[in-house]
Write an enzyme that holds these catalytic residues in place. Structure first.
Site, PDB file in Angstrom:
ATOM      1  N   GLY A 293     -12.828  -1.418   4.612  1.00  0.00           N
ATOM      2  CA  GLY A 293     -13.547  -1.569   3.356  1.00  0.00           C
ATOM      3  C   GLY A 293     -13.718  -3.018   2.964  1.00  0.00           C
TER       4      GLY A 293
ATOM      5  N   TYR B  26     -12.609   1.993   4.768  1.00  0.00           N
ATOM      6  CA  TYR B  26     -11.218   2.349   4.453  1.00  0.00           C
ATOM      7  C   TYR B  26     -10.317   1.162   4.753  1.00  0.00           C
ATOM      8  CZ  TYR B  26      -6.930   5.278   4.635  1.00  0.00           C
ATOM      9  OH  TYR B  26      -5.685   5.822   4.434  1.00  0.00           O
ATOM     10  N   CYS B  27      -9.471   0.778   3.773  1.00  0.00           N
ATOM     11  CA  CYS B  27      -8.477  -0.287   3.948  1.00  0.00           C
ATOM     12  C   CYS B  27      -9.180  -1.581   4.364  1.00  0.00           C
ATOM     13  CB  CYS B  27      -7.417   0.172   4.956  1.00  0.00           C
ATOM     14  SG  CYS B  27      -6.001  -0.936   5.143  1.00  0.00           S
ATOM     15  N   ILE B  28      -8.736  -2.224   5.423  1.00  0.00           N
ATOM     16  CA  ILE B  28      -9.358  -3.474   5.849  1.00  0.00           C
ATOM     17  C   ILE B  28     -10.802  -3.249   6.284  1.00  0.00           C
ATOM     18  CG2 ILE B  28      -8.520  -3.281   8.220  1.00  0.00           C
ATOM     19  CD1 ILE B  28      -8.206  -6.255   8.332  1.00  0.00           C
TER      20      ILE B  28
ATOM     21  N   LEU C  77     -12.385   2.879   0.121  1.00  0.00           N
ATOM     22  CA  LEU C  77     -11.163   3.679   0.018  1.00  0.00           C
ATOM     23  C   LEU C  77      -9.952   2.775   0.204  1.00  0.00           C
ATOM     24  CD1 LEU C  77     -12.279   6.647   2.326  1.00  0.00           C
ATOM     25  CD2 LEU C  77     -12.708   6.350  -0.129  1.00  0.00           C
TER      26      LEU C  77
END
Length: 610
Positions: free
Chosen positions: A346, A342-344, A370
């Site tokens: 990811g 998720y975010c960083i 994500l």
């Protein structure tokens, strides 16, 4: 760009060896030996200290970047007499329109403010704004706003990035100076104050005192206490099965008599605490997954302290992702692992997966990303804060403090939407005297984390500024990794109104990877609420499309135009995709394994650190 200079280590004085003779007494006791003078600061020290001090005065914004942008605008506008004449002409026309409107309004004619050709502003929609003199105030403001927004437009020679900085500055001033923000110029606030006999202002003053006190005491905002992890949020049962200097790994308890053979590892962002994916039972992604039969592992990142200043991106890869994969492989041996970032988180997962592919490590079964960027060529509105002078100031502040405080990061995000995130809450809390009911997502958002100096500097320079990952230049263990080596199944999610990772930027990974089983899903909502939608959400919709072997990559606009929306939350679509690729159903694994004995109950210790 050269790699940022690491902080210099202090050389300690070695202690005397055991049994060594004491230093000889000075020959002339009456002569005082002056203390050793500290080394003179270097030019780099002086520059760093000055930039750090300047950053504290400017709220972390670089005056060089914004000053250069305005100078570029001014010089190019001066060299464009036709455009300058157009602006002067429009200013006079809008001034005349203000005078004409004021004369009509003063005669008693009820007029709705609008500005000369300006789009309707919902802030002035209430009937009270149609009364004199407030309609004149609102009308004049809308004329001024419409004029100011045109300042950076159609100026020949103005660098596009500088035009964005000028426009950003104009937007900040307009949102700050809106007559809706001030009691003497806002008839709605005046009516409320009269109706309550000023009690709203008394409550607002109490709220302000309480909030300032909480800031001084380093406590969360009012109403967050019931949402503390382990009490009101992060309630999914599980155990911490691994801990090192950077992460705790949580293994969640099964909720079904049998589970899919292949486990799931979630890599959340360290710019936020992991429990956004385990909020309340109604919107906990962890709960949803275990109830569908998945064995779920979650990384909980340490909230760095100044002593952790030298953690690097390599540490987050090795002590974080690689260490977690080793633990999951030991606890669920012989099975491939589905990884979600998720975010960083990811972004890190993409880097790590490419490194594993380069090494021939085939432990990963699939990748789900994500709201995670891998190509930073179009990072959206955050690009306003990503330029060499801005990063030099930020680096200086982090070099002095060792970390970047969460409040400074939060302030940057607030400035992207100042009307909704700054001025409306100020009016609501301190003028109207009303507290917005606290919810789980708001409480989580207030539970910020810090960023270590070395990692965050490397992340901003290498990824945001130099875009090394998408160009195949980001090094892992001294060698660059290539996303083209990713051939495993991928499920990538973007959100329509994401201010942090714009969906078109997230979608760019489709053209970078070698996956022949690639699914992209675009959901309504923003960076957080769009992802944490819960399994049922009547107000959400999503678009989904799979690209198989031999199918061409579509541009973002073509993808959007040819992919029909579907109603509801995107979670069931992802869960179905994941279930098809997770193997047979087997008995749940035990907690931990040899070398990974359970250390305590979820949510662990790291998530509680403030």
């Amino acid at each position: 760009m050269a790699e940022p200079t690491p902080p210099r280590a202090m050389t300690p004085t070695p202690p005397a060896a055991p049994g060594a003779a004491a230093p000889a007494a000075p020959a002339a006791p009456h002569l005082e030996v002056p203390p050793a003078r500290p080394a003179a600061p270097t030019a780099e020290d002086i520059d760093l200290a000055f930039r750090a001090a300047l950053g504290k005065l400017t709220g972390g914004l670089s005056p060089v970047a914004f000053g250069t942008a305005w100078a570029d605008w001014a010089f190019n506008l001066a060299a464009s007499p036709a455009r300058l004449f157009e602006l002067q002409k429009e200013a006079l026309e809008r001034a005349a329109d203000n005078v004409h409107f004021a004369a009509r309004a003063a005669s008693g004619e009820p007029l709705a403010p609008g500005g000369n050709g300006a789009a309707p502003d919902p802030r002035f929609a209430a009937p009270a704004w149609q009364q004199y003199p407030f309609n004149v105030i609102a009308h004049g403001f809308q004329n001024a706003a419409a004029f100011a927004k045109q300042l950076p437009q159609h100026v020949a020679g103005l660098e596009p990035y500088h035009a964005e900085l000028v426009e950003f500055t104009v937007r900040q001033w307009l949102d700050a100076l809106s007559p809706t923000n001030f009691l003497p110029t806002n008839p709605e606030l005046q009516e409320l104050t009269r109706a309550e006999g000023g009690e709203n202002l008394m409550r607002g003053a109490q709220h302000l005192i309480e909030d300032l006190s909480r800031i001084v005491q380093k406590r969360g905002p009012a109403g967050t206490e019931p949402f503390e992890p382990g009490k009101g949020t992060a309630l999914s049962p599980g155990k911490v099965v691994f801990r090192n200097a950077l992460i705790e790994l949580i293994q969640y308890a099964p909720a079904t008599p049998d589970v899919y053979a292949e486990p799931l590892l979630i890599v959340p962002a360290w710019i936020m605490k992991y429990y956004i994916l385990d909020l309340s039972p109604k919107n906990s992604m962890v709960k949803y997954l275990v109830e569908r039969g998945h064995t779920v592992f979650m990384i909980s990142w340490k909230n760095p302290e100044p002593k952790d200043r030298d953690f690097t991106m390599g540490d987050y890869l090795n002590l974080g992702l690689r260490a977690a994969l080793d633990a999951v492989a030991a606890i669920v041996p012989g099975q491939k692992i589905h990884a979600t970032g998720y975010c960083i988180g990811g972004t890190l997962l993409s880097i790590g997966a490419a490194a594993l592919a380069r090494e021939g490590d085939a432990r990963l079964a699939s990748l789900t990303l994500l709201a995670a960027q891998t190509d930073f060529s179009e990072p959206g509105e955050l690009a306003l804060f990503i330029n060499p002078s801005q990063l030099a100031m930020l680096e200086a502040q982090m070099a002095q403090e060792g970390v970047l405080d969460s409040r400074q990061m939060g302030g940057a995000f607030q400035m992207l939407r100042p009307r909704e995130l700054i001025w409306q809450p100020v009016l609501q809390n301190y003028v109207k005297g009303a507290r917005e009911p606290m919810i789980d997502l708001m409480a989580w958002n207030a539970d910020g984390t810090r960023m270590p100096y070395r990692m965050h500097t490397e992340y901003l320079y290498r990824l945001y500024l130099d875009n090394e990952l998408s160009e195949g230049r980001f090094p892992v263990d001294g060698e660059p990794v290539s996303l083209a080596e990713l051939h495993l199944p991928m499920f990538v999610v973007g959100t329509e109104t994401d201010h942090v990772a714009p969906w078109k930027s997230v979608y760019k990974i489709d053209a970078l990877v070698g996956s022949e089983d690639f699914t992209f899903l675009l959901t309504s909502g923003g960076h957080n609420a769009g992802i944490v939608s819960g399994p049922v959400h009547p107000k959400r919709k999503y678009r989904l499309r799979r690209r198989g072997a031999g199918e061409r990559h579509l541009g973002a606009d073509e993808w959007l135009a040819t992919t029909a929306p579907q109603p509801g939350s995107w979670w069931p679509a992802w869960a179905g995709w994941l279930a098809k690729r997770s193997g047979a159903r087997v008995a749940p694994p035990a907690f931990g394994a040899e070398g990974y004995a359970p250390l305590g109950e979820a949510p662990g210790e790291y998530v509680l650190a403030k």
